[in-house]
Design a protein around this motif. Structure first.
Motif, mmCIF file in Angstrom:
data_model
loop_
_atom_site.group_PDB
_atom_site.id
_atom_site.type_symbol
_atom_site.label_atom_id
_atom_site.label_comp_id
_atom_site.label_asym_id
_atom_site.label_seq_id
_atom_site.Cartn_x
_atom_site.Cartn_y
_atom_site.Cartn_z
ATOM 1 N N ARG A 206 5.318 -5.369 10.196
ATOM 2 C CA ARG A 206 4.210 -4.636 10.804
ATOM 3 C C ARG A 206 4.344 -3.139 10.559
ATOM 4 N NH1 ARG A 206 0.211 -5.652 14.277
ATOM 5 N NH2 ARG A 206 -0.570 -3.967 15.607
ATOM 6 N N ILE A 207 3.177 -2.546 10.235
ATOM 7 C CA ILE A 207 3.093 -1.094 10.085
ATOM 8 C C ILE A 207 2.043 -0.590 11.058
ATOM 9 C CG2 ILE A 207 2.611 0.833 8.535
ATOM 10 C CD1 ILE A 207 3.421 -0.887 6.206
ATOM 11 N N ASP A 208 2.439 0.290 11.950
ATOM 12 C CA ASP A 208 1.521 0.854 12.938
ATOM 13 C C ASP A 208 1.125 2.279 12.554
ATOM 14 O OD1 ASP A 208 1.556 -1.371 14.807
ATOM 15 O OD2 ASP A 208 3.642 -0.809 15.176
ATOM 16 N N ASP A 209 -0.023 2.688 13.055
ATOM 17 C CA ASP A 209 -0.502 4.067 12.903
ATOM 18 C C ASP A 209 -0.538 4.513 11.443
ATOM 19 O OD1 ASP A 209 -1.536 6.461 13.768
ATOM 20 O OD2 ASP A 209 0.436 7.386 14.076
ATOM 21 N N ILE A 210 -1.289 3.758 10.616
ATOM 22 C CA ILE A 210 -1.471 4.138 9.210
ATOM 23 C C ILE A 210 -2.441 5.311 9.149
ATOM 24 C CG2 ILE A 210 -2.281 3.361 6.943
ATOM 25 C CD1 ILE A 210 -1.584 0.524 7.807
ATOM 26 N N THR A 211 -2.027 6.362 8.503
ATOM 27 C CA THR A 211 -2.874 7.570 8.432
ATOM 28 C C THR A 211 -3.406 7.847 7.037
ATOM 29 O OG1 THR A 211 -0.895 8.945 8.117
ATOM 30 C CG2 THR A 211 -1.696 8.635 10.380
ATOM 31 N N THR A 212 -2.727 7.373 5.992
ATOM 32 C CA THR A 212 -3.167 7.647 4.625
ATOM 33 C C THR A 212 -3.004 6.399 3.766
ATOM 34 O OG1 THR A 212 -0.961 8.455 3.993
ATOM 35 C CG2 THR A 212 -2.586 10.102 4.725
ATOM 36 N N THR A 213 -3.862 6.289 2.755
ATOM 37 C CA THR A 213 -3.766 5.216 1.767
ATOM 38 C C THR A 213 -3.803 5.834 0.377
ATOM 39 O OG1 THR A 213 -4.888 3.648 3.217
ATOM 40 C CG2 THR A 213 -4.813 3.102 0.886
ATOM 41 N N GLU A 218 -3.450 8.502 -6.120
ATOM 42 C CA GLU A 218 -4.407 9.382 -5.464
ATOM 43 C C GLU A 218 -4.658 8.925 -4.034
ATOM 44 O OE1 GLU A 218 -8.003 9.890 -7.626
ATOM 45 O OE2 GLU A 218 -7.014 10.474 -9.501
ATOM 46 N N GLN A 219 -4.701 9.890 -3.127
ATOM 47 C CA GLN A 219 -4.940 9.578 -1.714
ATOM 48 C C GLN A 219 -6.425 9.397 -1.468
ATOM 49 O OE1 GLN A 219 -2.858 12.031 1.162
ATOM 50 N NE2 GLN A 219 -4.580 11.869 2.600
ATOM 51 N N LEU A 220 -6.769 8.283 -0.818
ATOM 52 C CA LEU A 220 -8.173 8.019 -0.500
ATOM 53 C C LEU A 220 -8.633 8.932 0.640
ATOM 54 C CD1 LEU A 220 -8.283 4.107 -0.588
ATOM 55 C CD2 LEU A 220 -8.810 5.707 -2.417
ATOM 56 N N PRO A 221 -9.915 9.339 0.620
ATOM 57 C CA PRO A 221 -10.423 10.234 1.676
ATOM 58 C C PRO A 221 -10.755 9.504 2.971
ATOM 59 C CG PRO A 221 -12.175 9.747 0.146
ATOM 60 C CD PRO A 221 -10.934 9.073 -0.408
ATOM 61 N N ILE A 222 -9.813 8.715 3.466
ATOM 62 C CA ILE A 222 -10.003 7.970 4.711
ATOM 63 C C ILE A 222 -8.761 8.120 5.568
ATOM 64 C CG2 ILE A 222 -11.622 6.277 3.750
ATOM 65 C CD1 ILE A 222 -9.254 4.342 3.509
ATOM 66 N N TYR A 223 -8.934 7.952 6.857
ATOM 67 C CA TYR A 223 -7.814 8.026 7.787
ATOM 68 C C TYR A 223 -7.424 6.616 8.181
ATOM 69 C CZ TYR A 223 -5.001 9.330 11.857
ATOM 70 O OH TYR A 223 -3.969 9.483 12.768
ATOM 71 N N GLY A 224 -6.591 5.980 7.339
ATOM 72 C CA GLY A 224 -6.169 4.621 7.608
ATOM 73 C C GLY A 224 -6.106 3.792 6.343
ATOM 74 N N TYR A 225 -6.059 2.465 6.531
ATOM 75 C CA TYR A 225 -5.950 1.516 5.426
ATOM 76 C C TYR A 225 -7.300 0.850 5.200
ATOM 77 C CZ TYR A 225 -4.622 -2.785 2.977
ATOM 78 O OH TYR A 225 -4.550 -3.819 2.087
ATOM 79 N N LEU A 226 -7.696 0.669 3.943
ATOM 80 C CA LEU A 226 -9.009 0.121 3.613
ATOM 81 C C LEU A 226 -8.927 -1.397 3.485
ATOM 82 C CD1 LEU A 226 -11.886 1.127 2.986
ATOM 83 C CD2 LEU A 226 -11.307 1.011 0.561
ATOM 84 N N ASP A 227 -9.531 -2.084 4.444
ATOM 85 C CA ASP A 227 -9.625 -3.543 4.393
ATOM 86 C C ASP A 227 -10.835 -3.933 3.547
ATOM 87 O OD1 ASP A 227 -9.174 -6.377 5.529
ATOM 88 O OD2 ASP A 227 -11.255 -5.954 6.019
ATOM 89 N N ILE A 228 -10.622 -4.811 2.569
ATOM 90 C CA ILE A 228 -11.683 -5.156 1.620
ATOM 91 C C ILE A 228 -12.461 -6.382 2.093
ATOM 92 C CG2 ILE A 228 -12.238 -5.601 -0.798
ATOM 93 C CD1 ILE A 228 -10.895 -2.948 -0.337
ATOM 94 N N GLY A 229 -13.416 -6.179 2.982
ATOM 95 C CA GLY A 229 -14.393 -7.215 3.299
ATOM 96 C C GLY A 229 -14.023 -8.269 4.315
ATOM 97 N N LEU A 230 -12.715 -8.529 4.546
ATOM 98 C CA LEU A 230 -12.340 -9.643 5.408
ATOM 99 C C LEU A 230 -12.832 -9.453 6.838
ATOM 100 C CD1 LEU A 230 -10.816 -12.240 6.048
ATOM 101 C CD2 LEU A 230 -8.744 -10.866 6.371
#
Length: 265
Positions: A206-213, A218-230
């Protein structure tokens, strides 16, 4: 000459029959006809603007919406049933909200709960269609068996969920083949996966408090992990289940009381 006259008279009968059917549907759906005209006019205006802007994808969506607006009339003409004004109005508003507002107006992006609301409503609507069709067969004297209210609503519920699952298949297929992102992605802040087990075993790490992906360095411009559709798919199926269950509850209660629901055909 006689053959030509007979062909002409047959054509006039067919045209007259079509006109008569159209007039009958207008008479039986006076409350829905005005809404139909307003929404259809709005779609035509949007289509003209997109033709001028050469946005052919949106033009295709407008054409598809206009064709879908004929669905209630098609059902009534094909199976000789009368849909209630309430059900017809909801169907028309649903098509307009999903296609014109959702896709062309980008409400799916601008309003976070728009997709959830529509999937909930779709579960309610599809259960209503399934309930009406089964109820119609149940009242047919040519059918030798008769279903109890419980089995009617159970069939309607299963019908709604089956359509919902097949729709998710369509969304997944469209995303895989054309990359249109119908299954909208979700940003999450914690994950638990056996793929991350440092010992290579079957224990979820388990990984808690994801802040960057980071993808390809290259770092995505989102605060967290990108879930693809599920999560989007499971959320859609869940709210569709809730909508179907609400309709089935209403339908079951009305059948037990011997009353006719506003959504019955």
């Amino acid at each position: 000459m006689k053959n030509q006259k007979s062909k002409g008279s047959n054509k006039e009968k067919k045209d007259k029959g079509f006109v008569d059917r159209a007039k009958d549907q207008i008479k039986t759906h006076k409350g829905s006809f005005l809404l139909y005209l307003i929404l259809r006019a709005a779609i035509i205006v949007v289509m003209i603007l997109n033709i001028l802007g050469r946005d052919w994808q949106n033009v295709a969506i407008c054409v598809a919406s206009l064709l879908l607006f004929l669905f209630p009339s098609f059902v009534e003409s094909k199976w000789h049933v009368r849909l209630s004004d309430t059900l017809v109005n909801i169907i028309l508003l649903f098509i307009f909200a999903a296609e014109v507002l959702g896709e062309i107006g980008a409400f799916y992006v601008l309003i976070p709960w728009w997709d959830t609301m529509l999937h909930t409503l779709s579960g309610f609507l599809i259960a209503g269609v399934g309930f009406s069709l089964v109820h119609l067969l149940n009242d047919n004297r040519k059918i030798v068996f008769s279903l109890s209210p419980f089995y009617i609503v159970l069939t309607a519920f299963c019908f709604s969920m089956t359509v919902a699952v097949f729709w998710e298949f369509i969304e997944f297929g469209a995303d895989r083949i054309w990359g249109v992102d119908m299954q909208k992605d979700t940003v999450v802040h914690e994950i638990s996966s056996v793929m991350l087990d440092p010992d290579g075993g079957n224990r979820p790490y388990r990984i808690d408090d994801i802040t960057t992906t980071v993808v390809n360095g290259e770092q995505l411009p989102i605060y967290g992990y990108l879930d693809i559709g599920l999560m989007d798919t499971m959320n859609d199926l869940t709210v569709c289940c809730i909508g179907a269950a609400i309709f089935c509850g209403i339908g079951y209660a009305s059948m037990k009381k011997g009353e006719k629901s506003e959504f019955d055909i």
